[in-house]
Design an enzyme around this catalytic site. Structure first.
Site, PDB file in Angstrom:
ATOM      1  N   ARG A  16      19.114 -16.083  -0.287  1.00 39.33           N
ATOM      2  CA  ARG A  16      17.818 -15.406  -0.337  1.00 39.33           C
ATOM      3  C   ARG A  16      16.727 -16.447  -0.581  1.00 39.33           C
ATOM      4  O   ARG A  16      16.999 -17.632  -0.739  1.00 39.33           O
ATOM      5  CB  ARG A  16      17.794 -14.340  -1.434  1.00 39.33           C
ATOM      6  CG  ARG A  16      17.902 -14.905  -2.850  1.00 39.33           C
ATOM      7  CD  ARG A  16      17.858 -13.801  -3.880  1.00 39.33           C
ATOM      8  NE  ARG A  16      17.805 -14.353  -5.236  1.00 39.33           N
ATOM      9  CZ  ARG A  16      17.786 -13.616  -6.345  1.00 39.33           C
ATOM     10  NH1 ARG A  16      17.841 -12.296  -6.248  1.00 39.33           N
ATOM     11  NH2 ARG A  16      17.722 -14.186  -7.533  1.00 39.33           N
ATOM     12  N   MET A  18      13.882 -19.187  -0.438  1.00 35.97           N
ATOM     13  CA  MET A  18      13.673 -20.325   0.440  1.00 35.97           C
ATOM     14  C   MET A  18      14.933 -20.688   1.210  1.00 35.97           C
ATOM     15  O   MET A  18      14.873 -21.050   2.388  1.00 35.97           O
ATOM     16  CB  MET A  18      13.176 -21.536  -0.365  1.00 35.97           C
ATOM     17  CG  MET A  18      11.734 -21.434  -0.814  1.00 35.97           C
ATOM     18  SD  MET A  18      11.027 -23.011  -1.360  1.00 35.97           S
ATOM     19  CE  MET A  18      12.069 -23.386  -2.769  1.00 35.97           C
ATOM     20  N   ASP A  37      26.293 -19.913  -1.707  1.00 35.86           N
ATOM     21  CA  ASP A  37      25.574 -19.286  -2.822  1.00 35.86           C
ATOM     22  C   ASP A  37      26.617 -18.631  -3.720  1.00 35.86           C
ATOM     23  O   ASP A  37      27.802 -18.545  -3.348  1.00 35.86           O
ATOM     24  CB  ASP A  37      24.593 -18.221  -2.303  1.00 35.86           C
ATOM     25  CG  ASP A  37      23.349 -18.091  -3.180  1.00 35.86           C
ATOM     26  OD1 ASP A  37      23.501 -17.938  -4.405  1.00 35.86           O
ATOM     27  OD2 ASP A  37      22.234 -18.155  -2.640  1.00 35.86           O
ATOM     28  N   VAL A  61      27.604 -24.721  -7.188  1.00 34.06           N
ATOM     29  CA  VAL A  61      27.284 -26.120  -6.878  1.00 34.06           C
ATOM     30  C   VAL A  61      27.582 -27.072  -8.027  1.00 34.06           C
ATOM     31  O   VAL A  61      27.506 -28.298  -7.860  1.00 34.06           O
ATOM     32  CB  VAL A  61      25.805 -26.276  -6.451  1.00 34.06           C
ATOM     33  CG1 VAL A  61      25.533 -25.519  -5.165  1.00 34.06           C
ATOM     34  CG2 VAL A  61      24.850 -25.871  -7.568  1.00 34.06           C
ATOM     35  N   ASN A  87      19.382 -26.948  -1.960  1.00 30.79           N
ATOM     36  CA  ASN A  87      18.323 -25.993  -2.264  1.00 30.79           C
ATOM     37  C   ASN A  87      18.592 -25.176  -3.528  1.00 30.79           C
ATOM     38  O   ASN A  87      17.653 -24.646  -4.129  1.00 30.79           O
ATOM     39  CB  ASN A  87      18.154 -25.053  -1.068  1.00 30.79           C
ATOM     40  CG  ASN A  87      17.213 -23.914  -1.346  1.00 30.79           C
ATOM     41  OD1 ASN A  87      15.995 -24.065  -1.330  1.00 30.79           O
ATOM     42  ND2 ASN A  87      17.761 -22.728  -1.622  1.00 30.79           N
ATOM     43  N   TYR A 152      13.620 -27.637 -16.264  1.00 25.26           N
ATOM     44  CA  TYR A 152      13.301 -27.587 -14.833  1.00 25.26           C
ATOM     45  C   TYR A 152      12.564 -28.851 -14.406  1.00 25.26           C
ATOM     46  O   TYR A 152      12.898 -29.477 -13.389  1.00 25.26           O
ATOM     47  CB  TYR A 152      12.463 -26.341 -14.548  1.00 25.26           C
ATOM     48  CG  TYR A 152      12.250 -26.059 -13.077  1.00 25.26           C
ATOM     49  CD1 TYR A 152      13.245 -25.479 -12.303  1.00 25.26           C
ATOM     50  CD2 TYR A 152      11.038 -26.369 -12.458  1.00 25.26           C
ATOM     51  CE1 TYR A 152      13.052 -25.205 -10.955  1.00 25.26           C
ATOM     52  CE2 TYR A 152      10.842 -26.102 -11.114  1.00 25.26           C
ATOM     53  CZ  TYR A 152      11.848 -25.519 -10.367  1.00 25.26           C
ATOM     54  OH  TYR A 152      11.646 -25.260  -9.034  1.00 25.26           O
ATOM     55  N   LYS A 156      13.955 -31.672 -11.793  1.00 26.44           N
ATOM     56  CA  LYS A 156      13.269 -31.927 -10.528  1.00 26.44           C
ATOM     57  C   LYS A 156      12.758 -33.371 -10.437  1.00 26.44           C
ATOM     58  O   LYS A 156      12.716 -33.941  -9.332  1.00 26.44           O
ATOM     59  CB  LYS A 156      12.137 -30.923 -10.326  1.00 26.44           C
ATOM     60  CG  LYS A 156      12.626 -29.484 -10.142  1.00 26.44           C
ATOM     61  CD  LYS A 156      13.618 -29.354  -8.978  1.00 26.44           C
ATOM     62  CE  LYS A 156      14.027 -27.921  -8.714  1.00 26.44           C
ATOM     63  NZ  LYS A 156      14.956 -27.803  -7.561  1.00 26.44           N
ATOM     64  N   THR A 187       8.912 -16.173  -3.815  1.00 27.55           N
ATOM     65  CA  THR A 187      10.365 -15.992  -3.770  1.00 27.55           C
ATOM     66  C   THR A 187      10.773 -15.103  -4.945  1.00 27.55           C
ATOM     67  O   THR A 187       9.963 -14.847  -5.846  1.00 27.55           O
ATOM     68  CB  THR A 187      11.117 -17.333  -3.890  1.00 27.55           C
ATOM     69  OG1 THR A 187      10.937 -17.846  -5.220  1.00 27.55           O
ATOM     70  CG2 THR A 187      10.624 -18.351  -2.866  1.00 27.55           C
ATOM     71  N   THR A 190       9.798 -16.499  -8.344  1.00 28.38           N
ATOM     72  CA  THR A 190       8.403 -16.523  -8.795  1.00 28.38           C
ATOM     73  C   THR A 190       7.753 -15.148  -8.812  1.00 28.38           C
ATOM     74  O   THR A 190       6.552 -15.042  -9.065  1.00 28.38           O
ATOM     75  CB  THR A 190       7.567 -17.447  -7.881  1.00 28.38           C
ATOM     76  OG1 THR A 190       7.564 -16.918  -6.544  1.00 28.38           O
ATOM     77  CG2 THR A 190       8.120 -18.864  -7.878  1.00 28.38           C
TER      78      THR A 190
END
Length: 252
Positions: A16, A18, A37, A61, A87, A152, A156, A187, A190
């Site tokens: 789902r 992005m 996923d 992952v 992703n 986060y 990143k 998304t 957010t």
């Protein structure tokens, strides 16, 4: 002929948001896509929607053995692996004094260790295919800080850094590694935030499809001279404070 015709691409967190936008555009441009996923129902539904050009593989992952299985499935199902989109990501917010260690560890494991394990597993396969491209999804939070998003932000920034070190190692074997840095994108991650509170010069949130266009470019041969690079997709958010957020007396 599509822009990634017959390329085989693995997209994590692809069920789902992005990730799904990336998968849809890549298939539309001729790729074979392995969607991975932990959202089993959504992942299977998307693969069914995309038809014979896509398959779904359930994957955590953070687990090396699941990476090995996903890469092996790509090669056995479609004959090769030419690209990877790291992703998958999660987020949590709290003041630093109250940020739980287990939540910190979980975010680092998915966002950063997941990308590391993905490159580790995919690089040999991409080399076997004769070269290709890896796209690591960082964030504008890999370029700056935001209060409360400590894990986060750290993850990143880490993705941004490991992209560059991996790019240096992979270049000689014809594998390019780049990062993208989305800003406020609409998304499920957010949906609880109001984009109007952010000083976005273009005045709106971005759409997943707009990020997918950058992913497509980096996976295609059109970006053949880009490696170790950063593409920022944020509507100008990190460029500066636009006039409409300034007091009238400071606007000129």
């Amino acid at each position: 002929m599509g822009r990634v015709n017959e390329k085989v691409i693995l997209v994590t967190g692809g069920a789902r948001g992005m990730g799904a936008a990336h998968a849809r555009l890549l298939v539309a441009e001729g790729a074979k896509v392995v969607i991975t996923d932990i959202l089993h129902t959504e992942g299977e539904a998307l693969a069914a929607e995309l038809g014979t050009s896509a398959i779904y593989v359930r994957q955590d992952v953070t687990q090396p053995e699941e990476w090995a299985r996903a890469v092996a499935t790509a090669e056995s199902s479609f004959g090769a692996l030419h690209g990877l989109v790291n992703n998958a990501g999660i987020v949590s917010m709290a003041p630093i004094e109250q940020f739980a260690l287990d939540q910190w560890n979980k975010i680092i494991a998915v966002n950063l260790t997941g990308a590391f394990l993905g490159m580790q597993a995919a690089l040999p396969a991409i080399r076997r295919a004769g070269g290709g491209s890896i796209v690591n999804v960082s964030s504008v939070e890999g370029l700056r800080g935001t209060a409360g998003l400590h894990a986060y932000v750290a993850s990143k920034f880490g993705v941004r850094g490991i992209t560059k070190s991996a790019a240096l190692e992979a270049a000689a074997s014809g594998v390019r590694v780049n990062s993208i840095h989305p800003g406020f994108i609409t998304t499920p991650m957010t949906e609880s935030f109001d984009p109007s509170i952010f000083p976005i010069p273009l005045g709106r949130a971005g759409w997943p499809q707009e990020v997918a266009q950058a992913v497509l470019f980096l996976l295609s041969d059109e970006s053949s001279y880009l490696t170790g690079s950063e593409i920022v997709i944020d509507g100008g958010l990190t460029t500066g404070v636009p006039h409409k957020w300034l007091a009238p007396e400071y606007i000129f």
